[in-house]
Write a protein that holds these residues in place. Structure first.
Motif, PDB file in Angstrom:
ATOM      1  N   THR A   1       0.819  -1.222   0.000  1.00  0.00           N
ATOM      2  CA  THR A   1       0.000   0.000   0.000  1.00  0.00           C
ATOM      3  C   THR A   1       0.848   1.265   0.000  1.00  0.00           C
ATOM      4  O   THR A   1       0.319   2.357  -0.194  1.00  0.00           O
ATOM      5  CB  THR A   1      -0.912   0.026   1.232  1.00  0.00           C
ATOM      6  OG1 THR A   1      -0.101  -0.033   2.426  1.00  0.00           O
ATOM      7  CG2 THR A   1      -1.864  -1.163   1.228  1.00  0.00           C
ATOM      8  N   GLY A   2       2.145   1.127   0.198  1.00  0.00           N
ATOM      9  CA  GLY A   2       2.991   2.312   0.295  1.00  0.00           C
ATOM     10  C   GLY A   2       3.712   2.611  -1.012  1.00  0.00           C
ATOM     11  O   GLY A   2       3.621   1.854  -1.982  1.00  0.00           O
ATOM     12  N   PRO A   3       4.435   3.715  -1.055  1.00  0.00           N
ATOM     13  CA  PRO A   3       5.222   4.059  -2.258  1.00  0.00           C
ATOM     14  C   PRO A   3       6.390   3.098  -2.420  1.00  0.00           C
ATOM     15  O   PRO A   3       6.835   2.472  -1.452  1.00  0.00           O
ATOM     16  CB  PRO A   3       5.707   5.476  -1.963  1.00  0.00           C
ATOM     17  CG  PRO A   3       5.769   5.547  -0.467  1.00  0.00           C
ATOM     18  CD  PRO A   3       4.621   4.713   0.028  1.00  0.00           C
ATOM     19  N   GLU A   4       6.899   2.978  -3.640  1.00  0.00           N
ATOM     20  CA  GLU A   4       8.024   2.079  -3.859  1.00  0.00           C
ATOM     21  C   GLU A   4       9.336   2.717  -3.423  1.00  0.00           C
ATOM     22  O   GLU A   4      10.267   2.006  -3.046  1.00  0.00           O
ATOM     23  CB  GLU A   4       8.067   1.651  -5.331  1.00  0.00           C
ATOM     24  CG  GLU A   4       6.818   0.856  -5.707  1.00  0.00           C
ATOM     25  CD  GLU A   4       6.943   0.127  -7.023  1.00  0.00           C
ATOM     26  OE1 GLU A   4       7.957   0.300  -7.730  1.00  0.00           O
ATOM     27  OE2 GLU A   4       6.016  -0.634  -7.342  1.00  0.00           O
ATOM     28  N   GLN A   5       9.410   4.010  -3.477  1.00  0.00           N
ATOM     29  CA  GLN A   5      10.533   4.762  -2.926  1.00  0.00           C
ATOM     30  C   GLN A   5       9.979   6.044  -2.312  1.00  0.00           C
ATOM     31  O   GLN A   5       8.951   6.556  -2.748  1.00  0.00           O
ATOM     32  CB  GLN A   5      11.543   5.152  -4.001  1.00  0.00           C
ATOM     33  CG  GLN A   5      12.459   4.051  -4.462  1.00  0.00           C
ATOM     34  CD  GLN A   5      13.484   4.574  -5.464  1.00  0.00           C
ATOM     35  OE1 GLN A   5      13.178   5.434  -6.274  1.00  0.00           O
ATOM     36  NE2 GLN A   5      14.691   4.057  -5.406  1.00  0.00           N
ATOM     37  N   SER A   6      10.679   6.541  -1.294  1.00  0.00           N
ATOM     38  CA  SER A   6      10.232   7.784  -0.683  1.00  0.00           C
ATOM     39  C   SER A   6      11.432   8.498  -0.066  1.00  0.00           C
ATOM     40  O   SER A   6      12.143   7.926   0.760  1.00  0.00           O
ATOM     41  CB  SER A   6       9.184   7.502   0.404  1.00  0.00           C
ATOM     42  OG  SER A   6       8.755   8.698   1.004  1.00  0.00           O
TER      43      SER A   6
ATOM     44  N   LEU B   1      15.210   5.008   2.724  1.00  0.00           N
ATOM     45  CA  LEU B   1      14.675   4.660   4.035  1.00  0.00           C
ATOM     46  C   LEU B   1      13.457   3.743   3.891  1.00  0.00           C
ATOM     47  O   LEU B   1      12.827   3.691   2.833  1.00  0.00           O
ATOM     48  CB  LEU B   1      14.286   5.933   4.788  1.00  0.00           C
ATOM     49  CG  LEU B   1      15.443   6.839   5.229  1.00  0.00           C
ATOM     50  CD1 LEU B   1      14.911   8.118   5.835  1.00  0.00           C
ATOM     51  CD2 LEU B   1      16.352   6.114   6.211  1.00  0.00           C
ATOM     52  N   PRO B   2      13.120   2.982   4.941  1.00  0.00           N
ATOM     53  CA  PRO B   2      11.950   2.087   4.870  1.00  0.00           C
ATOM     54  C   PRO B   2      10.678   2.858   4.526  1.00  0.00           C
ATOM     55  O   PRO B   2      10.516   4.028   4.899  1.00  0.00           O
ATOM     56  CB  PRO B   2      11.874   1.495   6.276  1.00  0.00           C
ATOM     57  CG  PRO B   2      13.257   1.622   6.823  1.00  0.00           C
ATOM     58  CD  PRO B   2      13.817   2.879   6.241  1.00  0.00           C
ATOM     59  N   VAL B   3       9.802   2.180   3.810  1.00  0.00           N
ATOM     60  CA  VAL B   3       8.506   2.757   3.470  1.00  0.00           C
ATOM     61  C   VAL B   3       7.423   1.816   3.975  1.00  0.00           C
ATOM     62  O   VAL B   3       7.601   0.602   4.011  1.00  0.00           O
ATOM     63  CB  VAL B   3       8.354   2.979   1.951  1.00  0.00           C
ATOM     64  CG1 VAL B   3       9.331   4.020   1.462  1.00  0.00           C
ATOM     65  CG2 VAL B   3       8.564   1.684   1.180  1.00  0.00           C
ATOM     66  N   GLY B   4       6.292   2.375   4.381  1.00  0.00           N
ATOM     67  CA  GLY B   4       5.187   1.559   4.852  1.00  0.00           C
ATOM     68  C   GLY B   4       4.500   0.844   3.701  1.00  0.00           C
ATOM     69  O   GLY B   4       4.060   1.492   2.749  1.00  0.00           O
ATOM     70  N   ARG B   5       4.414  -0.482   3.793  1.00  0.00           N
ATOM     71  CA  ARG B   5       3.782  -1.239   2.704  1.00  0.00           C
ATOM     72  C   ARG B   5       2.489  -1.925   3.143  1.00  0.00           C
ATOM     73  O   ARG B   5       1.852  -2.605   2.339  1.00  0.00           O
ATOM     74  CB  ARG B   5       4.758  -2.270   2.149  1.00  0.00           C
ATOM     75  CG  ARG B   5       6.053  -1.644   1.626  1.00  0.00           C
ATOM     76  CD  ARG B   5       6.766  -2.584   0.668  1.00  0.00           C
ATOM     77  NE  ARG B   5       8.086  -2.101   0.303  1.00  0.00           N
ATOM     78  CZ  ARG B   5       8.331  -1.221  -0.644  1.00  0.00           C
ATOM     79  NH1 ARG B   5       7.326  -0.700  -1.330  1.00  0.00           N
ATOM     80  NH2 ARG B   5       9.568  -0.839  -0.925  1.00  0.00           N
ATOM     81  N   GLY B   6       2.103  -1.756   4.391  1.00  0.00           N
ATOM     82  CA  GLY B   6       0.811  -2.267   4.821  1.00  0.00           C
ATOM     83  C   GLY B   6       0.865  -3.644   5.463  1.00  0.00           C
ATOM     84  O   GLY B   6       1.836  -4.389   5.336  1.00  0.00           O
ATOM     85  N   ARG B   7      -0.230  -3.993   6.158  1.00  0.00           N
ATOM     86  CA  ARG B   7      -0.284  -5.234   6.931  1.00  0.00           C
ATOM     87  C   ARG B   7      -0.267  -6.478   6.057  1.00  0.00           C
ATOM     88  O   ARG B   7       0.358  -7.479   6.388  1.00  0.00           O
ATOM     89  CB  ARG B   7      -1.537  -5.232   7.806  1.00  0.00           C
ATOM     90  CG  ARG B   7      -1.516  -4.185   8.916  1.00  0.00           C
ATOM     91  CD  ARG B   7      -2.771  -4.258   9.759  1.00  0.00           C
ATOM     92  NE  ARG B   7      -2.750  -3.267  10.830  1.00  0.00           N
ATOM     93  CZ  ARG B   7      -3.754  -3.090  11.695  1.00  0.00           C
ATOM     94  NH1 ARG B   7      -4.854  -3.842  11.593  1.00  0.00           N
ATOM     95  NH2 ARG B   7      -3.644  -2.171  12.643  1.00  0.00           N
TER      96      ARG B   7
END
Length: 554
Positions: free
Chosen positions: A388-393, A405-411
């Motif tokens: 659910t998150g961006p591929e890069q941020s 840095l880590p990105v939120g990808r969801g549960r």
């Protein structure tokens, strides 16, 4: 010269450019060098995710000279195994792919005497291919060879032309189907760890021949240490490198590359721009699709989307274990039952490669511990659907912009990573009792992890596939017109997207692109071996069961 990307292609380009008098600056969006050639720490363990074998790690071929010119191996021990890979069938039987053709032949005849003729034919080809390795050209691109140089190169291969012709025209999948033994019929497809449907027999011969000649070992310190060694060679040569620096555009004026624009809006002006980063990003984003010939336009708008044209990404599971597991072979491809494979998201074929990585790099974990590295070829699409998150941020940290840095990808994404990890742990615990209870540290990466750190198309670690339309088209284009773009002066490509293959190809691409640049500038090319440390020391680590005929014990 400004070089986009601090992977091995960019570092190599920088080193050879400095050897030839160019002022250089490498721009790398990560905090460390190496790109895909990397590793990371988890507690007391270092998880090395790249080098399982390094072509050119030993002498007797032009690949080795390139590594010595880059200062990659000096002062290091290089560990060689006498088994290239073990393929273990679903019923537990194992095929040990010894790289020595005599041992391989004896082992295969024990397993499948009914295939004696086919086995002897394969091993005879391997013996012949070992002799051809010293003739294989890496130092100078074919596109810069004169007529007589090409003629001499081709003449040097005349004694081996039959084995090369036969091995490059037959797919390994077709070749393996000739075996009567069901075990060998399947196992031969996995010599190179994974099943490569479009690979002929030739690359299998090439890797085994290098391995048999102790020129496909693993360097002390692992992948990141290799990248660091080349980085230090580059800095000693007077090069400059900027980390946490992401390029957003290649600047063009009057059909000439004149520099780059960074993500923060700054401009870096240069006489020459070399893109040693993701190929699609370079062509379609940094250059906005300009200056593409018909060949490159087809490659980057059509061919790249077709199945099998680009190397897939990997899912990797790392385990740091509190105790040693002496029964764990350095490298085994396990063929999986369908129900196990079904729990491994995105898997391309029912197999996993498992390496007891402490056999490769004992220095990267504490004494009496073990690192396990399990991987499989993987489609990125199911992971993208879960994320659910961006591929890069890019984010600011302590006043500095960081891009990896880590990105939120969801549960759902995290839940699927845990399921893959647990499936592999359960599978290994059956084969190595007590493994599950010994796990101290664990980590999982997917093709999206690769995208986050390198920006590589679909998480690929190797770019264009060889032996298919994409790789063959790219190599012919570079051979004819060099590693630039028609109509755009002072721009060049380097790294894996300017060639086909792995780390040695990326390193050679850096040497080659500087040779093209020197030609265009009307100056001679020069290179020298780094003499700041002694040559590497080669070690041999025995693998597998006792071998009565050859008097070898594990």
């Amino acid at each position: 010269m400004v070089i986009i990307g601090g992977g091995l292609g960019g570092l190599s380009t920088g080193c050879f450019a400095r050897m030839n008098g160019y002022r250089t600056r490498i721009l790398e969006m990560h905090e460390i060098p190496g790109g895909c050639c990397t590793g990371w720490d988890r507690g007391e363990f270092t998880f090395d995710c790249c080098i399982s074998w390094l072509l050119g790690s030993g002498p007797g071929n032009e690949m080795h000279q390139i590594w010595l010119e880059l200062g990659a191996l000096q002062g290091k021990r290089v560990r060689n195994f006498d088994v290239f890979n073990v393929v273990r069938a679903r019923d537990g039987r194992a095929v040990y792919f010894y790289s020595d053709p005599d041992r391989l032949e004896a082992h295969l005849l024990d397993l499948a005497p009914e295939d004696a003729r086919q086995i002897r034919s394969f091993c005879a080809g391997l013996r012949k291919f070992r002799q051809a390795l010293a003739r294989y050209p890496f130092l100078k691109p074919v596109g810069l060879m004169g007529r007589w140089e090409r003629a001499r190169m081709l003449a040097s291969f005349l004694p081996y032309v039959n084995v090369i012709r036969r091995s490059i025209t037959v797919l390994m999948s077709d070749y393996s189907a000739r075996f009567r033994s069901p075990l060998l019929r399947e196992a031969f497809n996995f010599i190179l760890y994974e099943k490569h449907p479009n690979f002929p027999v030739l690359p299998n011969y090439f890797q085994l021949a290098c391995h048999a000649g102790q020129s496909a070992g693993v360097p002390e310190g692992g992948s990141l240490a290799l990248a660091r060694s080349i980085e230090q060679r580059y800095l000693r040569l007077g090069g400059e490198i900027s980390y946490n620096t992401k390029v957003s555009e290649i600047l063009v004026e009057n059909d000439r590359a004149v520099g780059v624009r960074l993500s923060d809006g700054q401009e870096v002006r240069a006489d020459i721009v070399v893109a040693a980063c993701d190929g699609r990003t370079t062509m379609m984003d940094l250059l906005k699709g300009r200056y593409l010939s018909d060949t490159y336009r087809r490659l980057y708008t059509q061919t790249i989307t077709e199945p099998g044209m680009v190397f897939p990404g990997y899912v990797t599971v790392f385990l740091g274990l509190r105790r040693p597991f002496p029964a764990g072979d350095p490298c085994t491809t396990h063929l999986l039952e369908d129900e196990v494979a079904a729990r491994l998201t995105g898997i391309r074929h029912p197999s996993i490669n498992v390496q007891f990585r402490s056999r490769h790099y004992p220095e990267l974990s504490p004494v009496d511990t073990t690192v396990v590295y399990a991987s499989y070829f993987c489609d990125i699409a199911p992971w993208r659907e879960l994320s659910t998150g961006p591929e890069q941020s890019a984010r600011m940290r302590r006043g500095e912009e960081l891009h990896t840095l880590p990105v939120g990808r969801g549960r759902e994404y995290q839940r699927e990573k845990r399921r893959v990890r647990d499936t592999i742990v359960d599978f290994l615990d059956v084969r190595h009792p007590g493994l599950r209870e010994a796990v101290a540290v664990k980590d999982v990466s997917t093709p999206l992890t690769q995208v986050r750190y390198t920006g590589n198309y679909d998480g690929s670690v190797l770019g264009w596939q060889p032996f298919v339309e994409s790789g063959e088209t790219l190599e012919e284009e570079v051979k004819r017109n060099g590693p630039g773009l028609p109509g755009l002066a002072n721009f060049y490509q380097s790294g894996v997207w300017a060639t086909t293959g792995g780390l040695i190809r990326a390193a050679a691409a850096g040497r080659h692109v500087v040779q093209f640049i020197c030609r265009d500038d009307g100056k001679p090319f020069t290179a020298a071996v780094d003499d700041s440390a002694p040559p590497p020391t080669l070690l041999i680590d025995r693998v597998g069961p006792a071998d009565r005929q050859f008097g070898v014990t594990s």
